[in-house]
Structures are given as C-alpha cells and as structure tokens.
Design a protein around this motif. Structure first.
Motif, short mmCIF file in Angstrom:
data_model
loop_
_atom_site.label_atom_id
_atom_site.label_comp_id
_atom_site.label_asym_id
_atom_site.label_seq_id
_atom_site.Cartn_x
_atom_site.Cartn_y
_atom_site.Cartn_z
N LYS A 59 33.10 -57.99 -80.30
CA LYS A 59 31.76 -57.51 -80.62
C LYS A 59 30.77 -58.39 -79.86
O LYS A 59 30.43 -59.49 -80.30
CB LYS A 59 31.51 -57.55 -82.13
CG LYS A 59 32.51 -56.72 -82.93
CD LYS A 59 32.56 -55.28 -82.43
CE LYS A 59 33.65 -54.47 -83.12
NZ LYS A 59 33.78 -53.11 -82.55
N HIS A 60 30.35 -57.90 -78.72
CA HIS A 60 29.57 -58.72 -77.79
C HIS A 60 28.09 -58.42 -77.91
O HIS A 60 27.68 -57.27 -78.09
CB HIS A 60 30.03 -58.44 -76.35
CG HIS A 60 29.27 -59.21 -75.33
ND1 HIS A 60 28.11 -58.73 -74.74
CD2 HIS A 60 29.49 -60.43 -74.79
CE1 HIS A 60 27.66 -59.62 -73.88
NE2 HIS A 60 28.47 -60.66 -73.89
N SER A 65 21.96 -63.70 -83.22
CA SER A 65 23.06 -63.40 -84.11
C SER A 65 22.57 -63.15 -85.52
O SER A 65 21.47 -63.55 -85.90
CB SER A 65 24.06 -64.56 -84.12
OG SER A 65 23.45 -65.73 -84.62
N LEU A 68 27.50 -62.18 -90.70
CA LEU A 68 28.55 -61.19 -90.89
C LEU A 68 28.91 -61.12 -92.37
O LEU A 68 29.16 -62.15 -93.00
CB LEU A 68 29.78 -61.58 -90.06
CG LEU A 68 30.93 -60.58 -90.03
CD1 LEU A 68 30.52 -59.32 -89.27
CD2 LEU A 68 32.16 -61.21 -89.38
N ASN A 72 29.69 -55.05 -93.02
CA ASN A 72 29.48 -54.84 -91.59
C ASN A 72 30.24 -53.61 -91.09
O ASN A 72 31.45 -53.50 -91.26
CB ASN A 72 29.93 -56.10 -90.84
CG ASN A 72 29.68 -56.01 -89.35
OD1 ASN A 72 30.49 -55.48 -88.61
ND2 ASN A 72 28.53 -56.52 -88.92
N GLU A 74 30.94 -52.65 -87.98
CA GLU A 74 31.90 -52.93 -86.91
C GLU A 74 33.19 -53.53 -87.46
O GLU A 74 34.28 -53.27 -86.95
CB GLU A 74 31.29 -53.88 -85.88
CG GLU A 74 30.05 -53.32 -85.17
CD GLU A 74 30.35 -52.03 -84.43
OE1 GLU A 74 31.48 -51.91 -83.91
OE2 GLU A 74 29.47 -51.15 -84.38
N THR A 97 33.17 -62.26 -82.52
CA THR A 97 31.79 -61.81 -82.64
C THR A 97 30.81 -62.93 -82.33
O THR A 97 31.12 -64.11 -82.47
CB THR A 97 31.53 -61.28 -84.07
OG1 THR A 97 30.16 -60.90 -84.19
CG2 THR A 97 31.86 -62.34 -85.11
N ASN A 98 29.60 -62.52 -81.91
CA ASN A 98 28.51 -63.48 -81.72
C ASN A 98 27.84 -63.83 -83.05
O ASN A 98 27.07 -64.80 -83.12
CB ASN A 98 27.45 -62.91 -80.77
CG ASN A 98 28.02 -62.58 -79.41
OD1 ASN A 98 28.24 -61.42 -79.10
ND2 ASN A 98 28.26 -63.58 -78.58
N ASP A 99 28.11 -63.05 -84.08
CA ASP A 99 27.49 -63.29 -85.38
C ASP A 99 28.06 -64.54 -86.04
O ASP A 99 29.08 -65.09 -85.62
CB ASP A 99 27.70 -62.08 -86.29
CG ASP A 99 26.86 -60.88 -85.85
OD1 ASP A 99 25.88 -61.08 -85.11
OD2 ASP A 99 27.20 -59.76 -86.25
#
Length: 395
Positions: A59-60, A65, A68, A72, A74, A97-99
């Motif tokens: 997940k980019h 951010s 999460l 979510n 995704e 993920t970036n989150d």
C-alpha cells in the motif's frame, strides 16, 4: 528508472513501486540463492523458496500517513486475497504500508512477533459481522449506494473461515507500517551496499543496479532468483575496480539511427563505398562510445586526460596502417583505393582490438574503440580512403 516518478500519478507510482520493493525483498529476506521473486503473481510481490511462500501486499503513498485500524478498507481487501491460503503450512503474509500503527492499537500485535493473536481474531470477527449486518440492513431498506463496498468481500471471506482457520490466517500475518516509498528506494539499496562497498561507489553502483533491475522487471511475469541479482551485483562491483570500468551502453541503442547519421562520418564511409549497414554499425558504436565517455567523466570515474591518451594511441595505430596504404596507392585506380580503404574500415571493426590495449586492462567491450574511431572520423582526425582529406576538404 525509466519513468519520471516525480511526475507520475499515484496509481502508477504504486505499480512502479512493486518491482523495486521486490528487489529489496529478494536481497534481504530470501533464505537461499535459488529463492526467487515474482511480481503480481499471488500478490503484489511473492517470494518463493524451497519450503515457503511469502506474499507481500503493498500500500504505497507519497502523502502523509494515517493510523491503520481494523476498519481499513485496504486491509480487508487484502484479507480476501489471503483467506484462500489460511490452511497452507508454508505461506506467510506481509501487509506493507506507509501508514502507522499506534502502540495502543490492537493491530500492534500484528506488527510485533510472538504475541497472542486470538484477541485480533475476535476483533476482526466482530468488525466483519458488523459490516455484513449493516450491508444486509441497507439491502432490506433498498439504500443506494450500499455501504462498505470496498470492504465487504474481505469480511465475507474471513467469516467463511472457521474460527480455527481465522486464527491460522492471522498468525501468518505481519504488518509493516511506516514503510519507505518509491522516492527512497535508492537509499534502501545504498543501505544494503554499505556492508560491501565503500564511499561514493555505493551511489554509482546503486544507480546501475536499479537500472538493471528496472529493465529485467519490464515483464511483470518474470521470475528472478537471488543468485541472478547477486551475480549482477558482483559484476557491477568488479567494473569499479582500478583495472576496470563500468559498462553502461554495450547493450543500449540510440532511439533513432537517422539522427546519428550525416556529417563526415557518413561521408567517409561513402568514400570507400561502405553502404548502409556499415554506416548503421558506425552510428551505433559512436553513440555508445560518446555516451559512455560522457558518463565516466560526469561521474568522475575517468578523467579526460586518460581518454585523450587513449585516443592518441588509436590515432597512432591507425596512422601506422593508413600512411603506408596511402603511399602504396599513389597513382592507383580509384576502385583499388576504395577497396583498400574499405579494408581499413573493416580492420577497425574486426581486428583493431587485437593490436590495441583496452583503456583499462579488464575492460572487455570493443564499442569504445569502434565508436571513438568513428568520432575521430567525424572530426577528420582519421579516415579510410587514402585521399580522404583532399576529397573532403571542400565540404
């Protein structure tokens, strides 16, 4: 990288990120040199070994951010993909993920290893049942659009598993929050190179490794073994030894051959009736040599003086052949002059490397010699016809 990532759309960035993340995975997480990585196979990235399969859902984002949570979308879309492997003894799953995951969040148990995960199963079961329940109410009330359209398939897949299967699935999942993005890939490669390469070479080798990887992964169905990546890496490191140079252009071609033709280089080949394919060969060699020389100088790998000394050797060796040929052909027919000039042109392409030392002892590519000769032909420093200077003096 072949695409300008700074101006790309977010969806394209995510797509472009997959193969580069696959490189880092193969480098850091494979367990054997024969392990292989695949892109867009069972998941965004798949790492396969003799007795394991690791799936990576990416997940980019380049944006800020967020936190999460179990709500979510995704994450639940990913659960739908992974549910089919719940009973597999060899699968492992990574949600990248970036989150962030807050320390107080129940999902922190999926970030840290060796933590009890039954509470996560219960939490996800409650959430999945809530989503399905609210969807059913919306259907009964004929509400449009129906809620949770992105999440519902994952919730259904999860609830279709038994409680034992849900726990098996969750025990295989690891969340990787705060992940690097595509703009930071170069730094990730440099981090790995710090263990084996010194100083500024890390930056130069990282560039070339990423360029090679980008080309290799144009086909999304390709399978690349760790040994292939390591072989390329070792080759690149070897090219930066004192007795060698990096090869960036031996397998590259100009976009347009026509754009490289013209001028004295082409006229010189015409003087000896060399025709189109010799012109094409010369144009490609000159383009490769010109670009390679410029890149070496730009990256401070080779200085201009060393290249000038190399060119002086080329001119001297050419003169040793052209001078006697010119003397022998005084008052000879033009057809014979063309024939001997053509032979000299062919000697440059086929045999000159047997008589001239490479610019560095371990440099094995002939295009530098071929292309440098053609550039000097453009500058009339060398030529093929015995009377090339006189014949081209009016041009």
């Amino acid at each position: 990288m072949s695409t300008n990532i700074h101006s790309a759309q977010p969806s394209l960035l995510g797509y472009r990120f997959q193969p580069f993340y696959a490189l880092i995975v193969l480098w850091n997480e494979s367990e054997d040199d024969l392990d292989e990585v695949l892109i867009e196979d069972d998941d965004d990235v798949t790492l396969k070994g003799n007795d394991f399969t690791k799936l990576y859902q990416l997940k980019h984002s380049l944006g800020s951010s967020s936190s999460l949570t179990v709500k979510n979308d995704e994450f639940w879309k990913t659960i739908r993909i992974w549910s089919q492997f719940a009973n597999s003894p060899t699968h492992q799953f990574y949600f990248v993920t970036n989150d962030t995951v807050q320390p107080s969040s129940p999902l922190i148990k999926l970030v840290k290893a060796d933590m009890d995960r039954e509470s996560i199963v219960n939490l996800m079961t409650v959430e999945a049942e809530r989503v399905i329940g609210e969807r059913e109410k919306a259907v009964a009330a004929e509400t449009e659009p129906l809620p949770y359209s992105k999440r519902v398939a994952g919730c259904e897949s999860f609830l279709n598993l038994s409680m034992e299967e849900r726990l098996k699935l969750i025990e295989k999942i690891t969340i990787r929050p705060n992940n690097f993005n595509i703009l930071q890939i170069h730094n990730e490669v440099i981090k790995n190179l710090k263990r084996i390469v010194v100083g500024k070479l890390r930056y130069l080798i990282a560039n070339r490794l990423l360029e090679w990887w980008d080309i290799r992964t144009i086909d999304p169905k390709i399978r690349i073994r760790k040994v292939d990546m390591l072989f390329q890496l070792q080759s690149l490191i070897g090219q930066f030894q004192d007795n060698n140079l990096p090869d960036d252009y031996s397998k590259q071609n100009p976009i347009s051959i026509d754009a490289e033709l013209g001028g004295f280089m082409e006229k010189q080949i015409d003087l000896v009736n060399g025709r189109f394919h010799r012109k094409k060969r010369a144009a490609i060699a000159r383009w490769r040599a010109r670009n390679q020389r410029e890149k070496w100088i730009r990256e401070d790998i080779l200085n201009a003086i060393e290249l000038e000394e190399y060119d002086e050797v080329l001119v001297e060796t050419w003169s040793d052949k052209h001078g006697p040929m010119k003397d022998d052909l005084i008052d000879q027919p033009e057809l014979l002059c063309q024939q001997k000039g053509l032979e000299l042109l062919e000697w440059v392409h086929s045999d000159a490397h047997l008589y001239i030392n490479p610019i560095r002892s371990e440099w094995k590519q002939h295009f530098l010699m071929h292309g440098s000769y053609q550039q000097m032909a453009e500058e009339l420093k060398v030529g093929w016809h015995p009377k090339y200077r006189e014949m081209l003096s009016d041009d």
